[in-house]
Design an enzyme around this catalytic site. Sequence first.
Site, PDB file in Angstrom:
ATOM      1  CG  ASP A 212      -0.142   2.073  -5.716  1.00 30.48           C
ATOM      2  OD1 ASP A 212      -1.293   1.627  -5.807  1.00 30.48           O
ATOM      3  OD2 ASP A 212       0.693   1.652  -4.888  1.00 30.48           O
TER       4      ASP A 212
ATOM      5  N   GLY B  66       0.867  -1.172   0.000  1.00 31.38           N
ATOM      6  CA  GLY B  66       0.000   0.000   0.000  1.00 31.38           C
ATOM      7  C   GLY B  66       0.906   1.224   0.000  1.00 31.38           C
ATOM      8  CB  ALA B  67       0.896   4.242  -2.157  1.00 35.25           C
TER       9      ALA B  67
ATOM     10  CG  ASN C 266      -5.436   1.683  -6.932  1.00 32.10           C
ATOM     11  OD1 ASN C 266      -4.657   1.786  -5.988  1.00 32.10           O
ATOM     12  ND2 ASN C 266      -6.579   1.043  -6.815  1.00 32.10           N
TER      13      ASN C 266
HETATM   14  O1  MRU Z   1       0.605  -4.052  -4.608  1.00 33.36           O
HETATM   15  P1  MRU Z   1      -0.006  -3.337  -3.448  1.00 33.36           P
HETATM   16  O2  MRU Z   1      -0.798  -4.231  -2.552  1.00 33.36           O
HETATM   17  O3  MRU Z   1       0.991  -2.493  -2.708  1.00 33.36           O
HETATM   18  O4  MRU Z   1      -1.053  -2.332  -4.124  1.00 33.36           O
HETATM   19  C1  MRU Z   1      -1.753  -1.452  -3.294  1.00 33.36           C
HETATM   20  C2  MRU Z   1      -2.752  -0.629  -3.998  1.00 33.36           C
HETATM   21  O5  MRU Z   1      -2.884  -0.671  -5.187  1.00 33.36           O
HETATM   22  C3  MRU Z   1      -3.537   0.335  -3.152  1.00 33.36           C
HETATM   23  O6  MRU Z   1      -4.808   0.522  -3.681  1.00 33.36           O
HETATM   24  C4  MRU Z   1      -2.817   1.683  -3.123  1.00 33.36           C
HETATM   25  O7  MRU Z   1      -1.473   1.529  -2.758  1.00 33.36           O
HETATM   26  C5  MRU Z   1      -3.466   2.640  -2.201  1.00 33.36           C
HETATM   27  S1  MRU Z   1      -3.192   2.267  -0.509  1.00 33.36           S
HETATM   28  C6  MRU Z   1      -3.933   3.453   0.436  1.00 33.36           C
END
Ligand code: MRU
Length: 349
Positions: free
Chosen positions: A240, A53-54, A250
Amino acid sequence: MSERPPRTIEWIGDANGFVRIIDQTLLPIELRYRDCRSVEEVWEAIRSLRVRGAPAIGIAAAMGVVIGLQGHLNDFSPQLDRVCDYLATSRPTAVNLFWAIERMRCLARNLSATHAAQQIHDTLLAEAMAIEDEDRRMCWSIGENGAALIAEASGVLTHCNAGALATADHGTALAVLYAAHAQGKRLKVFADETRPLLQGARLTAWELKERGLDVTLICDSMAAQVMKEGKIQAVIVGADRIAANGDTANKIGTYGVAVLAKAHCIPFYVAAPSSTFDLSLQSGNGIPIEQRDPREVTHGLGRQTAPDGVTVYNPAFDVTPAALITAIITERGVIRPVTEEKVRQVLGG
Ligand code: MRU
């Protein structure tokens, strides 16, 4: 429902301490913490999505910088660059990672002429904790700013996990739902399972259940049917990286959900803190898309599900064009319509 939700990420001790994360690869079967005591362990935790998650990636990287400088008071400056450059190779798409690393690097450089290495190290720890604390507060404000967009008795579809597990707390997309729920609105949340790594099934469904929201899990391929049946009044997702014109990267599959929302005249909202915007990119065309291991597709469910040697394409993110986004909810306000002018106006840039 848990009394106090577990902390996604936490620093333990002084500048010679370590970072403790929930190992998200084990959820929902097991809620187990993992301590990262070396910069290599932080890098691995980010790369393998133990912390993901970003915003959470950004916090982990900031804490990773502090860890990477431990025992390097004599070669502080060159080690700072080594550690920052190394952590920046962990994942390419979420801009929060680079934002946090550069914030740490700039602070250290600014202090280097006037401060001893030990003082800088202590200040960097305070900065990493500030990044975590700011994220918690930004997420709370996103929830407050977005709750008005969610009507009473709505069905809301979300994709991937943009919840507390992806941030210091509250989440981004899920913060909006938590705030609406706290206002007494009755919501029915639909979580896409989010192939290939199932963040929706493993994490969002778990987190929403833990926090007492009504959640229904669907396979990604069911979203169109659920919309057609009139069960969805709004879609809300995280981000992201958001370019200056509002194009939004995203989790893979988000773009498809946005197209479906458009086809069914359902508002499509993105929720993200200002740290997720990359105003150096005019459009989403410049956003680097992470390519991940083909085995996530061929062996993702605990067993082989595709023939040996089959060619696999596994982009981890996609870019939703601004034209498909009804509004972007930030801690500084709601960007609507999603245009470069409005993005800059709300962000104050
Ligand atoms: O590959 P990930 O699980 O890190 O991807 C996360 C996402 O795509 C989330 O939607 C994004 O980071 C937003 S988190 C608030």
